[in-house]
Design a protein around this motif. Structure first.
Motif, PDB file in Angstrom:
ATOM      1  N   LYS A  14     -11.311   2.323  -2.584  1.00 29.72           N
ATOM      2  CA  LYS A  14      -9.996   1.709  -2.703  1.00 29.72           C
ATOM      3  C   LYS A  14      -9.367   2.105  -4.039  1.00 29.72           C
ATOM      4  O   LYS A  14     -10.064   2.265  -5.039  1.00 29.72           O
ATOM      5  CB  LYS A  14     -10.104   0.178  -2.604  1.00 29.72           C
ATOM      6  CG  LYS A  14     -10.628  -0.325  -1.265  1.00 29.72           C
ATOM      7  CD  LYS A  14     -10.735  -1.840  -1.251  1.00 29.72           C
ATOM      8  CE  LYS A  14     -11.283  -2.350   0.079  1.00 29.72           C
ATOM      9  NZ  LYS A  14     -11.415  -3.827   0.087  1.00 29.72           N
ATOM     10  N   HIS A  15      -8.035   2.248  -4.021  1.00 29.11           N
ATOM     11  CA  HIS A  15      -7.294   2.611  -5.224  1.00 29.11           C
ATOM     12  C   HIS A  15      -6.254   1.538  -5.528  1.00 29.11           C
ATOM     13  O   HIS A  15      -5.648   0.963  -4.614  1.00 29.11           O
ATOM     14  CB  HIS A  15      -6.590   3.958  -5.034  1.00 29.11           C
ATOM     15  CG  HIS A  15      -7.502   5.087  -4.680  1.00 29.11           C
ATOM     16  ND1 HIS A  15      -8.360   5.670  -5.584  1.00 29.11           N
ATOM     17  CD2 HIS A  15      -7.705   5.732  -3.510  1.00 29.11           C
ATOM     18  CE1 HIS A  15      -9.035   6.637  -4.994  1.00 29.11           C
ATOM     19  NE2 HIS A  15      -8.657   6.684  -3.737  1.00 29.11           N
ATOM     20  N   LYS A  69       0.285  11.491  -3.785  1.00 30.91           N
ATOM     21  CA  LYS A  69      -0.526  12.680  -3.986  1.00 30.91           C
ATOM     22  C   LYS A  69      -1.107  12.614  -5.386  1.00 30.91           C
ATOM     23  O   LYS A  69      -0.383  12.440  -6.367  1.00 30.91           O
ATOM     24  CB  LYS A  69       0.306  13.957  -3.814  1.00 30.91           C
ATOM     25  CG  LYS A  69       0.583  14.324  -2.371  1.00 30.91           C
ATOM     26  CD  LYS A  69       1.259  15.684  -2.264  1.00 30.91           C
ATOM     27  CE  LYS A  69       1.478  16.073  -0.808  1.00 30.91           C
ATOM     28  NZ  LYS A  69       2.151  17.404  -0.703  1.00 30.91           N
ATOM     29  N   SER A 123      -4.352  13.439  -1.048  1.00 32.04           N
ATOM     30  CA  SER A 123      -3.533  12.317  -0.592  1.00 32.04           C
ATOM     31  C   SER A 123      -4.354  11.042  -0.694  1.00 32.04           C
ATOM     32  O   SER A 123      -5.486  10.984  -0.207  1.00 32.04           O
ATOM     33  CB  SER A 123      -3.085  12.538   0.852  1.00 32.04           C
ATOM     34  OG  SER A 123      -2.226  13.655   0.942  1.00 32.04           O
ATOM     35  N   ILE A 124      -3.797  10.018  -1.338  1.00 31.49           N
ATOM     36  CA  ILE A 124      -4.499   8.744  -1.460  1.00 31.49           C
ATOM     37  C   ILE A 124      -3.541   7.605  -1.121  1.00 31.49           C
ATOM     38  O   ILE A 124      -2.319   7.749  -1.203  1.00 31.49           O
ATOM     39  CB  ILE A 124      -5.081   8.522  -2.871  1.00 31.49           C
ATOM     40  CG1 ILE A 124      -3.953   8.397  -3.907  1.00 31.49           C
ATOM     41  CG2 ILE A 124      -6.043   9.641  -3.252  1.00 31.49           C
ATOM     42  CD1 ILE A 124      -4.442   7.946  -5.272  1.00 31.49           C
ATOM     43  N   THR A 125      -4.115   6.498  -0.710  1.00 30.01           N
ATOM     44  CA  THR A 125      -3.356   5.263  -0.508  1.00 30.01           C
ATOM     45  C   THR A 125      -3.785   4.288  -1.589  1.00 30.01           C
ATOM     46  O   THR A 125      -4.981   4.091  -1.819  1.00 30.01           O
ATOM     47  CB  THR A 125      -3.648   4.662   0.882  1.00 30.01           C
ATOM     48  OG1 THR A 125      -3.277   5.610   1.884  1.00 30.01           O
ATOM     49  CG2 THR A 125      -2.859   3.386   1.095  1.00 30.01           C
ATOM     50  N   ALA A 126      -2.828   3.693  -2.269  1.00 30.77           N
ATOM     51  CA  ALA A 126      -3.145   2.803  -3.383  1.00 30.77           C
ATOM     52  C   ALA A 126      -2.280   1.553  -3.319  1.00 30.77           C
ATOM     53  O   ALA A 126      -1.101   1.610  -2.932  1.00 30.77           O
ATOM     54  CB  ALA A 126      -2.934   3.518  -4.717  1.00 30.77           C
ATOM     55  N   LYS A 127      -2.856   0.435  -3.687  1.00 29.87           N
ATOM     56  CA  LYS A 127      -2.113  -0.821  -3.737  1.00 29.87           C
ATOM     57  C   LYS A 127      -1.468  -0.971  -5.111  1.00 29.87           C
ATOM     58  O   LYS A 127      -2.140  -0.848  -6.140  1.00 29.87           O
ATOM     59  CB  LYS A 127      -3.043  -2.002  -3.473  1.00 29.87           C
ATOM     60  CG  LYS A 127      -2.310  -3.340  -3.408  1.00 29.87           C
ATOM     61  CD  LYS A 127      -3.247  -4.468  -3.006  1.00 29.87           C
ATOM     62  CE  LYS A 127      -2.492  -5.772  -2.867  1.00 29.87           C
ATOM     63  NZ  LYS A 127      -3.374  -6.886  -2.429  1.00 29.87           N
ATOM     64  N   MET A 133       0.836  -1.196   0.000  1.00 26.32           N
ATOM     65  CA  MET A 133       0.000   0.000   0.000  1.00 26.32           C
ATOM     66  C   MET A 133       0.874   1.249   0.000  1.00 26.32           C
ATOM     67  O   MET A 133       1.513   1.571   0.991  1.00 26.32           O
ATOM     68  CB  MET A 133      -0.931  -0.004   1.218  1.00 26.32           C
ATOM     69  CG  MET A 133      -1.880  -1.197   1.288  1.00 26.32           C
ATOM     70  SD  MET A 133      -3.005  -1.300  -0.123  1.00 26.32           S
ATOM     71  CE  MET A 133      -4.063   0.107   0.230  1.00 26.32           C
ATOM     72  N   TRP A 134       0.931   1.929  -1.140  1.00 27.71           N
ATOM     73  CA  TRP A 134       1.724   3.139  -1.297  1.00 27.71           C
ATOM     74  C   TRP A 134       0.884   4.361  -0.946  1.00 27.71           C
ATOM     75  O   TRP A 134      -0.339   4.357  -1.105  1.00 27.71           O
ATOM     76  CB  TRP A 134       2.200   3.289  -2.739  1.00 27.71           C
ATOM     77  CG  TRP A 134       3.192   2.279  -3.197  1.00 27.71           C
ATOM     78  CD1 TRP A 134       3.218   0.947  -2.913  1.00 27.71           C
ATOM     79  CD2 TRP A 134       4.300   2.525  -4.066  1.00 27.71           C
ATOM     80  NE1 TRP A 134       4.265   0.350  -3.555  1.00 27.71           N
ATOM     81  CE2 TRP A 134       4.951   1.288  -4.274  1.00 27.71           C
ATOM     82  CE3 TRP A 134       4.792   3.651  -4.703  1.00 27.71           C
ATOM     83  CZ2 TRP A 134       6.079   1.159  -5.081  1.00 27.71           C
ATOM     84  CZ3 TRP A 134       5.913   3.525  -5.513  1.00 27.71           C
ATOM     85  CH2 TRP A 134       6.552   2.297  -5.682  1.00 27.71           C
ATOM     86  N   ARG A 135       1.549   5.416  -0.519  1.00 26.22           N
ATOM     87  CA  ARG A 135       0.878   6.708  -0.349  1.00 26.22           C
ATOM     88  C   ARG A 135       1.350   7.642  -1.448  1.00 26.22           C
ATOM     89  O   ARG A 135       2.538   7.767  -1.722  1.00 26.22           O
ATOM     90  CB  ARG A 135       1.158   7.304   1.043  1.00 26.22           C
ATOM     91  CG  ARG A 135       0.378   6.609   2.139  1.00 26.22           C
ATOM     92  CD  ARG A 135       0.351   7.393   3.435  1.00 26.22           C
ATOM     93  NE  ARG A 135       1.658   7.426   4.063  1.00 26.22           N
ATOM     94  CZ  ARG A 135       2.315   8.538   4.352  1.00 26.22           C
ATOM     95  NH1 ARG A 135       1.805   9.720   4.045  1.00 26.22           N
ATOM     96  NH2 ARG A 135       3.500   8.490   4.935  1.00 26.22           N
ATOM     97  N   HIS A 172      11.128   9.674  -2.717  1.00 26.24           N
ATOM     98  CA  HIS A 172      10.037  10.546  -2.281  1.00 26.24           C
ATOM     99  C   HIS A 172       9.980  11.784  -3.170  1.00 26.24           C
ATOM    100  O   HIS A 172      11.002  12.424  -3.432  1.00 26.24           O
ATOM    101  CB  HIS A 172      10.261  10.956  -0.827  1.00 26.24           C
ATOM    102  CG  HIS A 172       9.296  11.981  -0.333  1.00 26.24           C
ATOM    103  ND1 HIS A 172       8.031  11.656   0.109  1.00 26.24           N
ATOM    104  CD2 HIS A 172       9.392  13.336  -0.239  1.00 26.24           C
ATOM    105  CE1 HIS A 172       7.397  12.754   0.473  1.00 26.24           C
ATOM    106  NE2 HIS A 172       8.199  13.790   0.270  1.00 26.24           N
TER     107      HIS A 172
END
Length: 260
Positions: free
Chosen positions: A250-251, A200, A205-209, A196-198, A228
């Protein structure tokens, strides 16, 4: 129209305006709505948005993948036009038109339209339908329509039937899914476990697999690298589901195309 209801209308439009500014420009100093003129059958509202003089669109990294519109007013119009098109119901089908960020959306009556993917995603993620519900209140007190103007030029018009369909767009029997090409800024990469990456996405801000196994393998063997703040052009899949009385979003990063 009672003062309480007028305040609800002003608050609703302020929320929509604030979200449009945040989506389009990023951080803003101030967004407010004021009554400019009241006359029989009409209340004219003017929204005021202060942004930094150097502000650019939040998706400026690759213009071809941005909103495809000129300003915040255009984004608000695009959101309200989408509400009008959807007729108070979630899309029946959302699919890519080409490789890029254009989406073809089918509504409850079987009609289809093409929309910019960033417009659609920011519309869904910001819950614009829920904010817009209060815009119908003047219709209940004899108003005939809502007009959106830029200066003296009318750029959008919504009648009583349109406004009655301004509702929160939520998934029902099946998830709402979309997949578009986007520019994502890496905040915190995670290659192990759930991956799970964070990121922008614009200024959100989103968290996506990360489910692009080829890309993960290239990183592990050292043929790809990142840090980063790097920006990736990638395919972002968004899935909204109705789980009981809760909406989950979910993303997934289905493919990393290149670093930009």
């Amino acid at each position: 129209m009672e003062a309480k209801e007028l305040i609800q209308v002003l608050s609703a439009f302020t929320r929509i305006t604030t979200k449009a500014n945040r989506a389009y420009h990023g951080s803003i100093k101030k967004a407010s709505v004021r009554i400019e003129r009241v006359q029989p059958g009409s209340i004219d509202l003017q929204w005021i948005c202060e942004v930094a003089a150097t502000a650019q669109t939040a998706f400026a990294a690759l213009p071809a993948l941005s909103f495809g519109i000129k300003d915040v007013t255009g984004l608000i119009k695009a959101w309200l036009d989408l509400l009008k098109f959807l007729k108070g119901q979630p899309p029946q089908k959302v699919q890519n038109v080409t490789n890029g960020n254009a989406l073809q959306i089918e509504n409850v009556t079987g009609q289809s339209t093409i929309i910019n993917g960033n417009v659609y995603n920011t519309f869904i993620l910001n819950g614009i339908g829920g904010d817009a519900e209060k815009l119908e209140l003047p219709i209940r007190h004899g108003a005939k329509k809502l007009e959106l103007k830029q200066g003296r030029r009318k750029i959008g018009s919504y009648d009583a039937a349109d406004l009655s369909n301004f509702r929160a767009i939520k998934p029902k029997d099946k998830p709402l899914e979309s997949e578009i090409e986007v520019i994502l800024e890496v905040v915190a990469p995670v290659l192990e476990g759930q991956g799970m990456w964070r990121f922008k996405y614009g200024r959100m801000s989103i968290t996506a697999k990360l489910v692009d196994e080829d890309y993960k393998q290239r990183v592990l063997v050292g043929t790809e690298s990142f840090s980063h703040g790097d920006r990736l052009q990638a395919k972002l899949k968004t899935v909204q589901e109705n789980l009981g009385d809760k909406i989950t979003t979910k993303h997934f990063i289905t493919k990393v195309i290149e670093r930009v």
